[in-house]
Scaffold this motif. Sequence first.
Motif, mmCIF file in Angstrom:
data_model
loop_
_atom_site.group_PDB
_atom_site.id
_atom_site.type_symbol
_atom_site.label_atom_id
_atom_site.label_comp_id
_atom_site.label_asym_id
_atom_site.label_seq_id
_atom_site.Cartn_x
_atom_site.Cartn_y
_atom_site.Cartn_z
ATOM 1 N N LEU A 7 37.958 44.561 39.458
ATOM 2 C CA LEU A 7 37.418 43.884 38.912
ATOM 3 C C LEU A 7 38.284 42.999 37.704
ATOM 4 O O LEU A 7 39.620 42.870 38.345
ATOM 5 C CB LEU A 7 37.577 45.470 37.464
ATOM 6 N N ASP A 8 37.380 41.933 37.437
ATOM 7 C CA ASP A 8 38.544 40.606 36.617
ATOM 8 C C ASP A 8 38.326 42.048 35.288
ATOM 9 O O ASP A 8 37.356 42.529 35.068
ATOM 10 C CB ASP A 8 37.118 39.518 36.322
ATOM 11 N N PHE A 9 39.453 41.364 33.946
ATOM 12 C CA PHE A 9 39.265 41.983 33.396
ATOM 13 C C PHE A 9 38.705 41.166 32.439
ATOM 14 O O PHE A 9 38.225 41.005 30.768
ATOM 15 C CB PHE A 9 40.895 42.721 32.425
ATOM 16 N N ASP A 10 39.439 40.084 31.738
ATOM 17 C CA ASP A 10 39.338 38.495 31.072
ATOM 18 C C ASP A 10 37.454 38.502 31.451
ATOM 19 O O ASP A 10 37.460 37.646 32.324
ATOM 20 C CB ASP A 10 39.824 37.743 30.463
ATOM 21 N N GLY A 11 37.059 38.109 30.311
ATOM 22 C CA GLY A 11 35.529 38.128 30.759
ATOM 23 C C GLY A 11 34.112 39.412 30.441
ATOM 24 O O GLY A 11 34.326 39.707 29.830
ATOM 25 N N ASP A 115 33.759 39.097 37.683
ATOM 26 C CA ASP A 115 34.058 38.415 37.622
ATOM 27 C C ASP A 115 33.402 37.309 36.559
ATOM 28 O O ASP A 115 32.061 36.389 37.271
ATOM 29 C CB ASP A 115 35.361 37.923 38.848
ATOM 30 N N ASP A 116 34.046 36.295 35.798
ATOM 31 C CA ASP A 116 33.412 35.376 34.704
ATOM 32 C C ASP A 116 33.848 34.428 35.275
ATOM 33 O O ASP A 116 32.939 33.267 34.991
ATOM 34 C CB ASP A 116 33.921 35.940 33.698
ATOM 35 N N GLU A 117 34.491 33.954 36.621
ATOM 36 C CA GLU A 117 34.764 32.736 37.665
ATOM 37 C C GLU A 117 34.332 32.321 38.537
ATOM 38 O O GLU A 117 34.713 32.279 38.984
ATOM 39 C CB GLU A 117 35.797 32.606 37.159
HETATM 40 MG MG LIG Z 1 38.106 36.415 33.810
#
Ligand SMILES: [Mg+2]
Length: 168
Positions: A7-11, A115-117
């Motif tokens: 889990l990514d957080f930002d995004g 993830d958003d990236e």
């Molecule tokens: Mg992110």
Amino acid sequence: MRLLLLLDFDGPLNPHRAVGVPPGYERHEIVEGARTWRVLLNPLHGVELNALADSFELVWASSWEHGANRLLGPLLGLPELPTILWPDRTPVRRGSWKSPYVADWVGDRPFAWVDDEVGETERTRFPGAHQLIHPADARVGLTAADFGTLRAWASGKSFAHKAFPGDS
Ligand SMILES: [Mg+2]
């Protein structure tokens, strides 16, 4: 082997590119020492993620590193989670600088990475049926459709890979 959910957080959980406060989200101000961060959080994400913990071992794959457990998880009602660390965040020519650390951390375990990236570079690097590269849109965060895809993948049901932002 239990599935991992990275889990990514930002995004995904903090849609930092949103305009205003999207429906379902609340603004939070996180203060630690002299530092302050402003994040958007959706309490339903905590509910959904705790429900997914029946199928997945949840893992932080966020640049917040241990700060995710200390500062963020409790706000979503998440327990302390294993955390991937990133010794070097130098941008790479193609794809995510997280990839080599993700590869090391997961070993041969099946995993989904939210993830958003992430993009085609990660999907090419991790092409197995036991590897799901799932992009999040940092303007909206994770949606019911995203959680539906994760549940479908975990239970071996058919699902459509999510397009990456910018794909037509
Ligand atoms: Mg992110």
